[in-house]
Write a protein that holds these residues in place. Structure first.
Motif, PDB file in Angstrom:
ATOM      1  N   GLY A   9      45.664 -37.664 -30.928  1.00  0.00           N
ATOM      2  CA  GLY A   9      46.397 -37.975 -30.024  1.00  0.00           C
ATOM      3  C   GLY A   9      44.878 -37.345 -28.755  1.00  0.00           C
ATOM      4  N   ARG A  38      58.117 -39.805 -31.932  1.00  0.00           N
ATOM      5  CA  ARG A  38      57.798 -38.706 -31.026  1.00  0.00           C
ATOM      6  C   ARG A  38      58.913 -37.641 -30.229  1.00  0.00           C
ATOM      7  NH1 ARG A  38      56.625 -43.560 -26.198  1.00  0.00           N
ATOM      8  NH2 ARG A  38      58.756 -43.718 -25.174  1.00  0.00           N
ATOM      9  N   ARG A  45      63.937 -36.851 -31.166  1.00  0.00           N
ATOM     10  CA  ARG A  45      62.862 -37.508 -31.537  1.00  0.00           C
ATOM     11  C   ARG A  45      63.183 -38.752 -31.504  1.00  0.00           C
ATOM     12  NH1 ARG A  45      60.620 -34.591 -37.218  1.00  0.00           N
ATOM     13  NH2 ARG A  45      59.652 -32.977 -34.792  1.00  0.00           N
ATOM     14  N   ASP A  92      55.195 -34.954 -28.385  1.00  0.00           N
ATOM     15  CA  ASP A  92      54.034 -34.810 -29.582  1.00  0.00           C
ATOM     16  C   ASP A  92      54.478 -35.937 -30.621  1.00  0.00           C
ATOM     17  OD1 ASP A  92      55.547 -31.100 -30.086  1.00  0.00           O
ATOM     18  OD2 ASP A  92      53.487 -32.638 -29.093  1.00  0.00           O
ATOM     19  N   TYR A  93      53.845 -36.814 -31.331  1.00  0.00           N
ATOM     20  CA  TYR A  93      53.959 -37.842 -31.600  1.00  0.00           C
ATOM     21  C   TYR A  93      54.087 -37.361 -33.424  1.00  0.00           C
ATOM     22  CZ  TYR A  93      54.017 -41.250 -27.780  1.00  0.00           C
ATOM     23  OH  TYR A  93      54.211 -41.788 -27.042  1.00  0.00           O
ATOM     24  N   TYR A  94      54.917 -37.665 -34.015  1.00  0.00           N
ATOM     25  CA  TYR A  94      54.948 -37.695 -35.911  1.00  0.00           C
ATOM     26  C   TYR A  94      55.237 -38.184 -36.424  1.00  0.00           C
ATOM     27  CZ  TYR A  94      56.589 -33.251 -33.340  1.00  0.00           C
ATOM     28  OH  TYR A  94      56.640 -31.518 -33.104  1.00  0.00           O
ATOM     29  N   GLY A 111      52.560 -33.366 -36.372  1.00  0.00           N
ATOM     30  CA  GLY A 111      52.578 -34.125 -35.011  1.00  0.00           C
ATOM     31  C   GLY A 111      51.079 -33.582 -34.397  1.00  0.00           C
ATOM     32  N   THR A 112      50.741 -34.571 -33.242  1.00  0.00           N
ATOM     33  CA  THR A 112      49.916 -34.953 -32.448  1.00  0.00           C
ATOM     34  C   THR A 112      50.295 -34.475 -31.285  1.00  0.00           C
ATOM     35  OG1 THR A 112      47.289 -36.022 -32.676  1.00  0.00           O
ATOM     36  CG2 THR A 112      48.770 -37.033 -32.853  1.00  0.00           C
ATOM     37  N   GLN A 113      49.672 -34.855 -29.695  1.00  0.00           N
ATOM     38  CA  GLN A 113      50.032 -34.104 -28.743  1.00  0.00           C
ATOM     39  C   GLN A 113      49.760 -35.780 -27.700  1.00  0.00           C
ATOM     40  OE1 GLN A 113      51.049 -30.765 -25.910  1.00  0.00           O
ATOM     41  NE2 GLN A 113      49.320 -31.301 -24.913  1.00  0.00           N
ATOM     42  N   THR A 115      49.224 -37.040 -24.205  1.00  0.00           N
ATOM     43  CA  THR A 115      49.554 -36.431 -22.829  1.00  0.00           C
ATOM     44  C   THR A 115      49.139 -37.229 -21.663  1.00  0.00           C
ATOM     45  OG1 THR A 115      49.363 -34.337 -23.051  1.00  0.00           O
ATOM     46  CG2 THR A 115      49.490 -34.737 -21.238  1.00  0.00           C
TER      47      THR A 115
END
Length: 118
Positions: A9, A38, A45, A92-94, A111-113, A115
């Protein structure tokens, strides 16, 4: 136990691309499904995509045509290629993993963000 670690991310401009990775470790069953979800600020979610052990893929309606999910079974890793990103993709992607042996289990990563700027 299974552990999932997302990465990849970051901050991108509208129209850009990112490739997210989900590395799984631990006792991973042969029959499983990797999923990407996400969650945007203040939103629930939602499913982005998932892919099972047979390669069957489901894409969420909001990202169809702009996302490709894949997996590398040898590395126990799933990937999410995000293209033509829009500010609405900021979230946030999970990663999650569903297993069906010896019983149904589900695991989630931290999770990874992502933007996306205008």
């Amino acid at each position: 136990q299974v552990q999932l670690v997302e990465s990849g991310g970051g901050l991108v401009q509208a129209g850009g691309s990112l490739r997210l990775s989900c590395a799984a470790s631990g006792s991973i069953a042969t029959l499983n499904t990797f999923g990407w979800y996400r969650q945007a600020p203040g939103k629930g979610r939602e499913l982005v995509a998932n892919i099972n052990s047979n390669g069957f893929i489901i894409y969420g309606d909001s990202v169809k045509g702009r996302v490709t999910i894949s997996r590398d079974n040898a590395k126990n890793t799933a990937f999410l290629q995000l293209n033509s990103l829009e500010p609405e993709d900021t979230a946030d992607y999970y990663c999650n993993l569903e297993q069906y042996e010896p019983r149904y289990r589900v695991y989630w990563g931290q999770g990874t963000q992502v933007t996306v700027s205008s």
